[in-house]
Design a protein around this motif. Structure first.
Motif, PDB file in Angstrom:
ATOM      1  N   TYR A  94      -7.000   3.043   5.467  1.00 45.35           N
ATOM      2  CA  TYR A  94      -6.563   3.896   4.364  1.00 45.35           C
ATOM      3  C   TYR A  94      -7.230   3.462   3.057  1.00 45.35           C
ATOM      4  N   LYS A  95      -7.726   4.440   2.307  1.00 42.59           N
ATOM      5  CA  LYS A  95      -8.266   4.205   0.967  1.00 42.59           C
ATOM      6  C   LYS A  95      -7.648   5.225   0.034  1.00 42.59           C
ATOM      7  N   GLY A  96      -7.215   4.775  -1.136  1.00 38.99           N
ATOM      8  CA  GLY A  96      -6.610   5.680  -2.097  1.00 38.99           C
ATOM      9  C   GLY A  96      -5.513   4.993  -2.886  1.00 38.99           C
ATOM     10  N   ASP A  97      -4.675   5.802  -3.523  1.00 42.19           N
ATOM     11  CA  ASP A  97      -3.606   5.270  -4.362  1.00 42.19           C
ATOM     12  C   ASP A  97      -2.527   4.590  -3.536  1.00 42.19           C
ATOM     13  N   VAL A  98      -2.031   3.484  -4.078  1.00 44.08           N
ATOM     14  CA  VAL A  98      -0.898   2.762  -3.514  1.00 44.08           C
ATOM     15  C   VAL A  98       0.109   2.599  -4.653  1.00 44.08           C
ATOM     16  N   LYS A  99       1.258   3.219  -4.514  1.00 40.96           N
ATOM     17  CA  LYS A  99       2.303   3.122  -5.532  1.00 40.96           C
ATOM     18  C   LYS A  99       3.338   2.109  -5.047  1.00 40.96           C
ATOM     19  N   VAL A 100       3.675   1.163  -5.913  1.00 44.79           N
ATOM     20  CA  VAL A 100       4.647   0.135  -5.583  1.00 44.79           C
ATOM     21  C   VAL A 100       5.793   0.233  -6.583  1.00 44.79           C
ATOM     22  N   VAL A 101       7.004   0.428  -6.079  1.00 43.03           N
ATOM     23  CA  VAL A 101       8.174   0.594  -6.928  1.00 43.03           C
ATOM     24  C   VAL A 101       9.215  -0.452  -6.539  1.00 43.03           C
ATOM     25  N   LEU A 102       9.740  -1.166  -7.541  1.00 39.09           N
ATOM     26  CA  LEU A 102      10.789  -2.149  -7.320  1.00 39.09           C
ATOM     27  C   LEU A 102      12.094  -1.589  -7.873  1.00 39.09           C
ATOM     28  N   TYR A 103      13.124  -1.526  -7.018  1.00 37.42           N
ATOM     29  CA  TYR A 103      14.440  -1.008  -7.384  1.00 37.42           C
ATOM     30  C   TYR A 103      15.475  -2.119  -7.311  1.00 37.42           C
ATOM     31  N   ASN A 104      16.511  -2.028  -8.134  1.00 29.45           N
ATOM     32  CA  ASN A 104      17.627  -2.953  -7.964  1.00 29.45           C
ATOM     33  C   ASN A 104      18.597  -2.363  -6.939  1.00 29.45           C
ATOM     34  N   TYR A 115      16.837  -6.814  -4.214  1.00 29.20           N
ATOM     35  CA  TYR A 115      16.008  -5.707  -4.685  1.00 29.20           C
ATOM     36  C   TYR A 115      15.388  -5.009  -3.483  1.00 29.20           C
ATOM     37  N   TYR A 116      14.856  -3.834  -3.732  1.00 32.74           N
ATOM     38  CA  TYR A 116      14.148  -3.083  -2.702  1.00 32.74           C
ATOM     39  C   TYR A 116      12.777  -2.735  -3.244  1.00 32.74           C
ATOM     40  N   ILE A 117      11.773  -2.957  -2.421  1.00 31.58           N
ATOM     41  CA  ILE A 117      10.408  -2.633  -2.824  1.00 31.58           C
ATOM     42  C   ILE A 117       9.925  -1.490  -1.936  1.00 31.58           C
ATOM     43  N   LYS A 118       9.403  -0.457  -2.578  1.00 30.29           N
ATOM     44  CA  LYS A 118       8.891   0.707  -1.854  1.00 30.29           C
ATOM     45  C   LYS A 118       7.390   0.796  -2.090  1.00 30.29           C
ATOM     46  N   VAL A 119       6.638   0.900  -1.006  1.00 36.06           N
ATOM     47  CA  VAL A 119       5.186   1.059  -1.068  1.00 36.06           C
ATOM     48  C   VAL A 119       4.878   2.456  -0.544  1.00 36.06           C
ATOM     49  N   ILE A 120       4.213   3.259  -1.386  1.00 35.05           N
ATOM     50  CA  ILE A 120       3.972   4.661  -1.070  1.00 35.05           C
ATOM     51  C   ILE A 120       2.470   4.941  -1.070  1.00 35.05           C
ATOM     52  N   THR A 121       1.996   5.565   0.003  1.00 36.82           N
ATOM     53  CA  THR A 121       0.616   6.060   0.063  1.00 36.82           C
ATOM     54  C   THR A 121       0.679   7.514   0.531  1.00 36.82           C
ATOM     55  N   SER A 122      -0.461   8.153   0.585  1.00 35.97           N
ATOM     56  CA  SER A 122      -0.472   9.539   1.072  1.00 35.97           C
ATOM     57  C   SER A 122      -0.161   9.594   2.567  1.00 35.97           C
ATOM     58  N   GLU A 123      -0.176   8.447   3.246  1.00 37.99           N
ATOM     59  CA  GLU A 123       0.123   8.396   4.679  1.00 37.99           C
ATOM     60  C   GLU A 123       1.600   8.118   4.964  1.00 37.99           C
ATOM     61  N   GLY A 124       2.385   7.821   3.926  1.00 42.20           N
ATOM     62  CA  GLY A 124       3.799   7.552   4.146  1.00 42.20           C
ATOM     63  C   GLY A 124       4.312   6.491   3.192  1.00 42.20           C
TER      64      GLY A 124
END
Length: 75
Positions: A15-25, A57-66
């Motif tokens: 996979y190549k592209g944007d990787v969004k990383v979100v940290l939630y409490n 905490y919860y960490i969410k990693v988002i790409t166009s693949e899921g």
């Protein structure tokens, strides 16, 4: 899994592209949100969260693949 100041996120694969990383409490409030660019087979990103209080905490990693969500603990 426990972290103190920094979180490291790593992804491997084609996979190549944007990787969004979100940290939630635990209450679902966003603590930090970052967008990185993955352009190689192996991707490693570090970001600091020194100001976050101890707890779960919860960490969410988002790409166009899921997306992937993981539970992490700050000591």
């Amino acid at each position: 899994n426990p972290f103190v100041k920094d979180i490291q996120v790593s992804l491997d694969g084609t996979y190549k592209g944007d990787v969004k990383v979100v940290l939630y409490n635990e209450n679902g409030r966003i603590i930090t949100e970052n967008i990185f660019q993955k352009s190689d087979m192996v991707f490693v990103a570090h970001f600091g969260v020194e100001t976050a209080k101890q707890g779960v905490y919860y960490i969410k990693v988002i790409t166009s693949e899921g997306e992937i969500i993981r539970r992490i603990v700050k000591n």
